[in-house]
Enzyme design. Structure first.
Site, PDB file in Angstrom:
ATOM      1  N   SER A  32     -13.129  -1.801   3.337  1.00 49.68           N
ATOM      2  CA  SER A  32     -13.496  -2.858   2.384  1.00 49.68           C
ATOM      3  C   SER A  32     -14.966  -3.235   2.487  1.00 49.68           C
ATOM      4  O   SER A  32     -15.475  -3.530   3.575  1.00 49.68           O
ATOM      5  CB  SER A  32     -12.673  -4.124   2.652  1.00 49.68           C
ATOM      6  OG  SER A  32     -11.342  -3.897   2.338  1.00 49.68           O
ATOM      7  N   HIS A  63     -12.439  -0.666  -3.576  1.00 48.33           N
ATOM      8  CA  HIS A  63     -11.990   0.657  -3.111  1.00 48.33           C
ATOM      9  C   HIS A  63     -11.899   1.549  -4.345  1.00 48.33           C
ATOM     10  O   HIS A  63     -10.939   1.466  -5.114  1.00 48.33           O
ATOM     11  CB  HIS A  63     -10.613   0.564  -2.438  1.00 48.33           C
ATOM     12  CG  HIS A  63     -10.630  -0.165  -1.138  1.00 48.33           C
ATOM     13  ND1 HIS A  63     -10.394   0.453   0.063  1.00 48.33           N
ATOM     14  CD2 HIS A  63     -10.870  -1.461  -0.844  1.00 48.33           C
ATOM     15  CE1 HIS A  63     -10.481  -0.423   1.051  1.00 48.33           C
ATOM     16  NE2 HIS A  63     -10.765  -1.594   0.512  1.00 48.33           N
ATOM     17  N   HIS A  85      -3.476   0.847   1.331  1.00 40.28           N
ATOM     18  CA  HIS A  85      -2.878  -0.025   2.345  1.00 40.28           C
ATOM     19  C   HIS A  85      -1.363  -0.109   2.158  1.00 40.28           C
ATOM     20  O   HIS A  85      -0.868  -0.085   1.029  1.00 40.28           O
ATOM     21  CB  HIS A  85      -3.458  -1.434   2.246  1.00 40.28           C
ATOM     22  CG  HIS A  85      -4.950  -1.489   2.361  1.00 40.28           C
ATOM     23  ND1 HIS A  85      -5.784  -1.235   1.296  1.00 40.28           N
ATOM     24  CD2 HIS A  85      -5.753  -1.762   3.421  1.00 40.28           C
ATOM     25  CE1 HIS A  85      -7.047  -1.355   1.691  1.00 40.28           C
ATOM     26  NE2 HIS A  85      -7.059  -1.664   2.975  1.00 40.28           N
ATOM     27  N   TYR A  87       0.246  -2.757   2.469  1.00 40.50           N
ATOM     28  CA  TYR A  87       0.547  -4.000   1.749  1.00 40.50           C
ATOM     29  C   TYR A  87       0.405  -3.854   0.228  1.00 40.50           C
ATOM     30  O   TYR A  87       0.845  -4.714  -0.527  1.00 40.50           O
ATOM     31  CB  TYR A  87      -0.304  -5.173   2.261  1.00 40.50           C
ATOM     32  CG  TYR A  87      -1.782  -5.123   1.949  1.00 40.50           C
ATOM     33  CD1 TYR A  87      -2.258  -5.339   0.660  1.00 40.50           C
ATOM     34  CD2 TYR A  87      -2.718  -4.894   2.952  1.00 40.50           C
ATOM     35  CE1 TYR A  87      -3.614  -5.302   0.370  1.00 40.50           C
ATOM     36  CE2 TYR A  87      -4.068  -4.861   2.685  1.00 40.50           C
ATOM     37  CZ  TYR A  87      -4.511  -5.058   1.388  1.00 40.50           C
ATOM     38  OH  TYR A  87      -5.846  -5.017   1.110  1.00 40.50           O
ATOM     39  N   GLU A  88      -0.213  -2.748  -0.223  1.00 44.94           N
ATOM     40  CA  GLU A  88      -0.294  -2.512  -1.674  1.00 44.94           C
ATOM     41  C   GLU A  88       1.038  -1.990  -2.209  1.00 44.94           C
ATOM     42  O   GLU A  88       1.186  -1.778  -3.413  1.00 44.94           O
ATOM     43  CB  GLU A  88      -1.385  -1.484  -1.975  1.00 44.94           C
ATOM     44  CG  GLU A  88      -2.794  -1.978  -1.723  1.00 44.94           C
ATOM     45  CD  GLU A  88      -3.816  -0.869  -1.906  1.00 44.94           C
ATOM     46  OE1 GLU A  88      -4.160  -0.574  -3.055  1.00 44.94           O
ATOM     47  OE2 GLU A  88      -4.261  -0.295  -0.893  1.00 44.94           O
ATOM     48  N   ALA A 115     -12.983  -3.337   7.487  1.00 42.05           N
ATOM     49  CA  ALA A 115     -13.428  -4.714   7.665  1.00 42.05           C
ATOM     50  C   ALA A 115     -12.385  -5.396   8.549  1.00 42.05           C
ATOM     51  O   ALA A 115     -11.191  -5.119   8.419  1.00 42.05           O
ATOM     52  CB  ALA A 115     -13.517  -5.415   6.321  1.00 42.05           C
ATOM     53  N   MET A 213      -5.973  -4.869   8.402  1.00 43.46           N
ATOM     54  CA  MET A 213      -4.720  -4.488   7.736  1.00 43.46           C
ATOM     55  C   MET A 213      -4.653  -2.993   7.425  1.00 43.46           C
ATOM     56  O   MET A 213      -4.045  -2.585   6.437  1.00 43.46           O
ATOM     57  CB  MET A 213      -4.570  -5.292   6.441  1.00 43.46           C
ATOM     58  CG  MET A 213      -4.568  -6.790   6.663  1.00 43.46           C
ATOM     59  SD  MET A 213      -4.500  -7.657   5.112  1.00 43.46           S
ATOM     60  CE  MET A 213      -4.917  -9.326   5.637  1.00 43.46           C
ATOM     61  N   SER A 214      -5.302  -2.192   8.223  1.00 43.37           N
ATOM     62  CA  SER A 214      -5.339  -0.753   7.900  1.00 43.37           C
ATOM     63  C   SER A 214      -5.505   0.071   9.169  1.00 43.37           C
ATOM     64  O   SER A 214      -5.266  -0.401  10.276  1.00 43.37           O
ATOM     65  CB  SER A 214      -6.515  -0.480   6.961  1.00 43.37           C
ATOM     66  OG  SER A 214      -7.738  -0.713   7.616  1.00 43.37           O
ATOM     67  N   ASN A 237     -15.580 -11.802   9.490  1.00 45.46           N
ATOM     68  CA  ASN A 237     -15.238 -13.239   9.565  1.00 45.46           C
ATOM     69  C   ASN A 237     -14.670 -13.561  10.944  1.00 45.46           C
ATOM     70  O   ASN A 237     -14.282 -12.652  11.679  1.00 45.46           O
ATOM     71  CB  ASN A 237     -14.180 -13.576   8.504  1.00 45.46           C
ATOM     72  CG  ASN A 237     -12.952 -12.691   8.605  1.00 45.46           C
ATOM     73  OD1 ASN A 237     -12.953 -11.558   8.130  1.00 45.46           O
ATOM     74  ND2 ASN A 237     -11.914 -13.179   9.255  1.00 45.46           N
ATOM     75  N   HIS A 249     -10.725 -12.467   0.426  1.00 44.14           N
ATOM     76  CA  HIS A 249     -11.189 -11.071   0.332  1.00 44.14           C
ATOM     77  C   HIS A 249     -12.645 -11.042  -0.155  1.00 44.14           C
ATOM     78  O   HIS A 249     -13.440 -10.201   0.264  1.00 44.14           O
ATOM     79  CB  HIS A 249     -10.292 -10.267  -0.620  1.00 44.14           C
ATOM     80  CG  HIS A 249     -10.639  -8.803  -0.673  1.00 44.14           C
ATOM     81  ND1 HIS A 249     -10.507  -7.965   0.416  1.00 44.14           N
ATOM     82  CD2 HIS A 249     -11.149  -8.029  -1.674  1.00 44.14           C
ATOM     83  CE1 HIS A 249     -10.909  -6.752   0.091  1.00 44.14           C
ATOM     84  NE2 HIS A 249     -11.301  -6.760  -1.172  1.00 44.14           N
TER      85      HIS A 249
HETATM   86  N1  HPA Z   1      -7.565 -10.468   9.170  1.00 42.44           N
HETATM   87  C1  HPA Z   1      -7.022  -9.319   8.683  1.00 42.44           C
HETATM   88  N2  HPA Z   1      -7.706  -8.434   7.989  1.00 42.44           N
HETATM   89  C2  HPA Z   1      -8.999  -8.676   7.774  1.00 42.44           C
HETATM   90  C3  HPA Z   1      -9.637  -9.847   8.253  1.00 42.44           C
HETATM   91  C4  HPA Z   1      -8.880 -10.786   8.999  1.00 42.44           C
HETATM   92  O1  HPA Z   1      -9.366 -11.825   9.459  1.00 42.44           O
HETATM   93  N3  HPA Z   1     -10.945  -9.788   7.857  1.00 42.44           N
HETATM   94  C5  HPA Z   1     -11.083  -8.606   7.177  1.00 42.44           C
HETATM   95  N4  HPA Z   1      -9.917  -7.942   7.115  1.00 42.44           N
END
Ligand code: HPA
Length: 275
Positions: A32, A63, A85, A87-88, A115, A213-214, A237, A249
Site C-alpha cells: 500500500s 493497488h 488481500h 480481507y478483499e 505498509a 494485513m498481508s 502509523n 487507509h
Molecule cells: N494495522 C494493520 N495494518 C496496517 C496498519 C495497522 O496499523 N497500518 C498499515 N497497515
C-alpha cells in the site's frame, strides 16, 4: 484442494512465453502506497492484470494490479504493482498469486513490501523495517489448504522465512544507500478492520514490532516452495491505542508517500545487487 498448476496453468504459460529468454533474479511485490517504484526504473514490459486469465483484480485504492518487467542497471526484475488481500474476499491461493508466478517462472528471490502499523515504541511513521520473522496464526490454517506436501520442496523452509542471506543483502544495500533500517517481527491480522488496543498490547508481549494485513501467506508459500523471501515494512502509523489518532487507509497511503524516496532508492539498490 485446488490444483494450482492447472488453475494457473494458462496464466503461467502466457507469462513464460512473453518472458522467454529473460533472466530475472528478483520479484518485488509493492504494498500500500509504495506503487510508485516502477516510475523510477526502466520499464521493459507491462501486463494489465485484467487481461491475464485467473489473475485476481485488486480492489484496494493504490493497488493498480499491473505486472511490470523492469530493468535496473541491466538487471531484470518482475514487479507486482499491488497485491491481493484475504480481507478483499479472495481465496488464499489468489492472495499468493505473486508467489506462485515467482516460483513457476523460476525467479530465485522474492521481495515483499507492505505498509504496517508500528507496535514497537521505538518506531515512528516513516521508518522502514526489515522483517526478521513472521507471526501468522490467522492465515496458517487457510494456507495449509494449498500446501500439498508433495509440492513442498523443503518442509523446513519456514525456518528460513525470511531468508537470512537475502536479509543480509538488504542490510548491505541499506548501508550503501545510507538508509536507516529498523528490524522486527511482523504480525498478520486478517483485517480489514484495524486492531484493538488490547490486541496490540498482546502482540507487543509476543515480541511483535509491526502489524499488517498481508505478506505472511505469500512469504510462507514461496519459501516452502524454494524461493528466497525477504520483507520490508513501511511503518505508516502508530498501531491502535499507541496514539490518540484514528487510523485510516488514507493516512497509511499519505505516510507511505513520505518514505517513497528512500524506499525507492533502497529497492533499486537491492535489485541492482543480483548478478
Ligand atoms: N494495522 C494493520 N495494518 C496496517 C496498519 C495497522 O496499523 N497500518 C498499515 N497497515
Amino acid at each position: 484442494m485446488i490444483d494450482l498448476e492447472s488453475h494457473y496453468g494458462e496464466l503461467l504459460d502466457i507469462l513464460k512465453k512473453d518472458l522467454e529468454g529473460e533472466v530475472i533474479h528478483l520479484a518485488i511485490v509493492l504494498g500500500s502506497g509504495l506503487g510508485k517504484f516502477p516510475e523510477t526504473i526502466k520499464i521493459v514490459k507491462t501486463w494489465d492484470g485484467d487481461n491475464l486469465p485467473n489473475y485476481p483484480r485488486s480492489t484496494v485504492e493504490g493497488h493498480s494490479g499491473k505486472l511490470i518487467l523492469g530493468d535496473i542497471e541491466g538487471k531484470k526484475c518482475l514487479v507486482f504493482q499491488g497485491r491481493f488481500h484475504f480481507y478483499e474476499g479472495y481465496q488464499v491461493h489468489e492472495t499468493i498469486v505473486p508467489s506462485i508466478i515467482t516460483k513457476y517462472l523460476g525467479i530465485p528471490y522474492l521481495l515483499l513490501t507492505n505498509a504496517a502499523g508500528g507496535v514497537n515504541l521505538d518506531f515512528e511513521p516513516g521508518d522502514l523495517m526489515l522483517c526478521t520473522s513472521f507471526l501468522g496464526f490467522g492465515i496458517k490454517p487457510e494456507l495449509d489448504q494449498v500446501m500439498k506436501i508433495a509440492q513442498l520442496e523443503d518442509r523446513n523452509n519456514f525456518l528460513k522465512t525470511p531468508d537470512p542471506d537475502f536479509n543480509d543483502i538488504i542490510i548491505w544495500s541499506a548501508l550503501e544507500e545510507k538508509v536507516h533500517l529498523k528490524e522486527g517481527v511482523y504480525w498478520y491480522n486478517k483485517g480489514p478492520t484495524y486492531e484493538t488496543p488490547a490486541e496490540i498490547r498482546m502482540v507487543d508481549k509476543f515480541g511483535v514490532s509491526a502489524v499488517g494485513m498481508s505478506t505472511v501467506a505469500e512469504a510462507y508459500w514461496a519459501s516452502a516452495n524454494g524461493v528466497k523471501v525477504s520483507c520490508i515494512s513501511c511503518i505508516t502509523n502508530y498501531a491502535a491505542g499507541l496514539s490518540p489518532h484514528k487510523l485510516s487507509h488514507e493516512d497509511v497511503t499519505i505516510a507511505a508517500k513520505l518514505v517513497e524516496n528512500k524506499f525507492n532508492r533502497l529497492v533499486r539498490r537491492i535489485a541492482a545487487y543480483f548478478e
